[in-house]
Scaffold this active site. Structure first.
Site, PDB file in Angstrom:
ATOM      1  N   HIS A  10      -0.799  -1.260  16.287  1.00 51.69           N
ATOM      2  CA  HIS A  10      -1.912  -0.370  16.603  1.00 51.69           C
ATOM      3  C   HIS A  10      -3.244  -1.082  16.425  1.00 51.69           C
ATOM      4  O   HIS A  10      -3.414  -1.912  15.530  1.00 51.69           O
ATOM      5  CB  HIS A  10      -1.867   0.871  15.709  1.00 51.69           C
ATOM      6  CG  HIS A  10      -2.572   2.043  16.311  1.00 51.69           C
ATOM      7  ND1 HIS A  10      -3.944   2.164  16.307  1.00 51.69           N
ATOM      8  CD2 HIS A  10      -2.098   3.139  16.965  1.00 51.69           C
ATOM      9  CE1 HIS A  10      -4.283   3.292  16.912  1.00 51.69           C
ATOM     10  NE2 HIS A  10      -3.188   3.902  17.327  1.00 51.69           N
ATOM     11  N   HIS A  11      -4.203  -0.737  17.310  1.00 52.61           N
ATOM     12  CA  HIS A  11      -5.519  -1.369  17.246  1.00 52.61           C
ATOM     13  C   HIS A  11      -6.256  -1.012  15.955  1.00 52.61           C
ATOM     14  O   HIS A  11      -7.199  -1.709  15.554  1.00 52.61           O
ATOM     15  CB  HIS A  11      -6.351  -0.934  18.454  1.00 52.61           C
ATOM     16  CG  HIS A  11      -7.195  -2.033  19.022  1.00 52.61           C
ATOM     17  ND1 HIS A  11      -7.858  -2.958  18.239  1.00 52.61           N
ATOM     18  CD2 HIS A  11      -7.497  -2.370  20.303  1.00 52.61           C
ATOM     19  CE1 HIS A  11      -8.516  -3.805  19.004  1.00 52.61           C
ATOM     20  NE2 HIS A  11      -8.319  -3.473  20.265  1.00 52.61           N
ATOM     21  N   ALA A  12      -5.852   0.049  15.284  1.00 45.25           N
ATOM     22  CA  ALA A  12      -6.449   0.372  13.989  1.00 45.25           C
ATOM     23  C   ALA A  12      -6.122  -0.681  12.947  1.00 45.25           C
ATOM     24  O   ALA A  12      -6.795  -0.790  11.911  1.00 45.25           O
ATOM     25  CB  ALA A  12      -5.952   1.741  13.507  1.00 45.25           C
ATOM     26  N   ASN A  72     -10.862  -4.528  12.368  1.00 44.79           N
ATOM     27  CA  ASN A  72     -11.562  -4.788  13.617  1.00 44.79           C
ATOM     28  C   ASN A  72     -13.010  -5.185  13.330  1.00 44.79           C
ATOM     29  O   ASN A  72     -13.781  -4.401  12.779  1.00 44.79           O
ATOM     30  CB  ASN A  72     -11.542  -3.542  14.496  1.00 44.79           C
ATOM     31  CG  ASN A  72     -10.192  -3.314  15.133  1.00 44.79           C
ATOM     32  OD1 ASN A  72      -9.898  -3.838  16.206  1.00 44.79           O
ATOM     33  ND2 ASN A  72      -9.360  -2.522  14.472  1.00 44.79           N
TER      34      ASN A  72
END
Length: 475
Positions: free
Chosen positions: A145-147, A315
């Protein structure tokens, strides 16, 4: 307590059944380099040994009561590798088409938020050239997941599973940080209340530099030195409301040739990649009588990891907008235009605080943000306002030497990013041992045959190479 940053949490809020916010990678492995014969059971066990003490692989999301603050990471005490590493076999004949179809299906499936947000599918029986079983490759299709990751942090996580020799230790062997503590409900609620009370003060601190940035950007626009503006993109068939279905395609480019072009034209590798992408998109749209008169606009993620003041958060990215020159037929003229505009875009981007996007993301309210995203999708608003951008293009630097995944040499490594309502195409390129691997993922309803786009990349690189060769001859 390990709280998600506002930017990390935003990728959770952005997710809908159609807009899936995981990033993927297709790793083509040569099992003949393994010190012991390949078996799925051994591979799964080795992955378990390497990830079990790495918090990024064994933590899961826990929400804050009443959604008053961003979620926190907690350790999954019931972590089970069998829930994350799975086994599949390609149908006959086991070639490129079968592989991309299967990977597209896997990319269409959401991750289970009750567990750590990653999984790997080990795909057996891949025959790249349609050869015999002796030439079979093993493919690992990874999702995270991009999280949890951006491009740089994702590459760092892969380092826990890779080595520079078949029988060497992983590239990352340092002691890992402690696993996140599991806070009680009262502590979560108390911290959320305090954080909410402090937001007006934080907002004041963010508003002043943002206002100054707007003033400076207007000045740059008047001088013609600003980056391309959002909402100025032409509409194409892949700029609308997306579904959960995906299509995937991959191609390889010669990195040495890209570097040669860069040297002769005094540009950058990124300039060359964007010029090739612009040419490929131009050819794809022209084949379908869809080529707009004005240039397509791409969002290009930029890592701010080295300049960010923030010590937390997975991120650490910003973004710039760039015109791809799809309105220019001459590949060399397109490259020159991109090089000039990218210089302005970089200067403009460097004038923006590295933490600006992360600062504003802290104000993303969990409930409100999620409801707004779903309303946006259900009302199909992406088709009713000017196009923000046409697609996302990422250039992720990779290793200059061959890497080995559990002893198997990585022959290809194609990353795949998420697609969004209004921008149903994502192109990611990554260098690896002398090759530039291109991965494209799209909403299947918007672009059913992604390979029809990707096959233009080698052809466009050849066109640009020929044009540069003529330029070198003139000199």
């Amino acid at each position: 307590m390990d709280r998600l940053s506002g930017l990390d949490a935003s990728f959770l809020y952005l997710e809908t059944p159609a807009q899936l916010m995981h990033v993927c990678a297709v790793m083509v492995l040569d099992p003949t380099t393994m010190t012991t014969p390949y078996s799925f059971e051994v591979l799964q066990r080795e992955i378990d040994l390497r990830v079990r003490d790495v918090p990024a692989f064994t933590r899961k999301v826990r929400g804050v009561p009443l959604g008053l603050d961003h979620p926190v990471w907690v350790r999954d005490k019931a972590f089970d590798i069998e829930r994350h590493v799975h086994r599949l076999a390609l149908p006959t004949p086991g070639g490129y088409d079968e592989l991309t179809d299967l990977c597209a299906h896997l990319a269409s499936l959401p991750l289970d938020r009750s567990r750590p947000l990653w999984e790997m599918w080990v795909i057996e029986g891949y025959r790249p050239e349609g050869g015999e079983s002796e030439g079979e490759k093993v493919v690992v299709f990874a999702k995270m997941h991009h999280a949890t990751v951006d491009g740089v942090s994702g590459s760092n996580l892969v380092s826990h599973l890779c080595s520079i020799e078949p029988d060497a230790a992983p590239m990352v062997t340092d002691e890992q940080p402690a696993h996140p503590r599991d806070p009680g409900r009262r502590e979560l609620l108390g911290r959320a209340v305090l954080g909410t009370a402090a937001r007006p003060v934080t907002l004041v601190k963010v508003l002043k530099p943002s206002a100054e940035l707007v003033t400076k950007s207007i000045g740059r626009a008047r001088r013609g030195t600003a980056m391309a503006a959002p909402f100025s993109a032409p509409r194409t068939s892949f700029n609308g409301t997306i579904t959960s279905h995906r299509s995937i395609a991959m191609a390889d480019l010669d990195l040495d040739e890209i570097r040669r072009i860069k040297k002769v034209t005094e540009t950058t590798v990124n300039d060359v990649v964007l010029a090739v992408a612009g040419g490929a998109l131009r050819a794809y749209l022209a084949e379908r009588d869809e080529l707009p008169e004005s240039s397509l606009l791409a969002t290009v993620p930029v890592s701010v990891r080295d300049s960010s003041r923030r010590s937390t958060g997975a991120n650490k990215v910003s973004a710039l907008f760039t015109k791809l020159g799809t309105d220019i037929d001459d590949p060399l003229a397109r490259l020159r235009m991109l090089s000039e505009r990218n210089l302005h875009a970089k200067e403009h981007h460097n004038a923006i605080s590295a933490d600006a996007l992360q600062d504003w993301a802290e104000f993303a309210a969990p409930r409100t943000f999620g409801l707004a995203v779903r309303a946006y999708a259900n009302l199909r608003l992406a088709e009713r306002h000017p196009v923000v951008h046409n697609l996302v293009i990422s250039n992720v630097p990779g290793p200059p030497i061959p890497l080995y995944f559990m002893g198997a040499r990585i022959d290809a490594l194609c990353p795949l990013g998420p697609v969004f309502h209004g921008a149903g195409l994502n192109i990611t390129v990554m260098s690896n041992a002398g090759q530039m691997h291109v991965g494209a993922i799209a909403c299947r309803e918007s672009m059913p045959d992604t390979d029809a786009l990707v096959r233009h990349f080698p052809a466009e690189l050849a066109r640009l190479s020929e044009a540069v060769g003529s330029l070198a001859g003139e000199r």
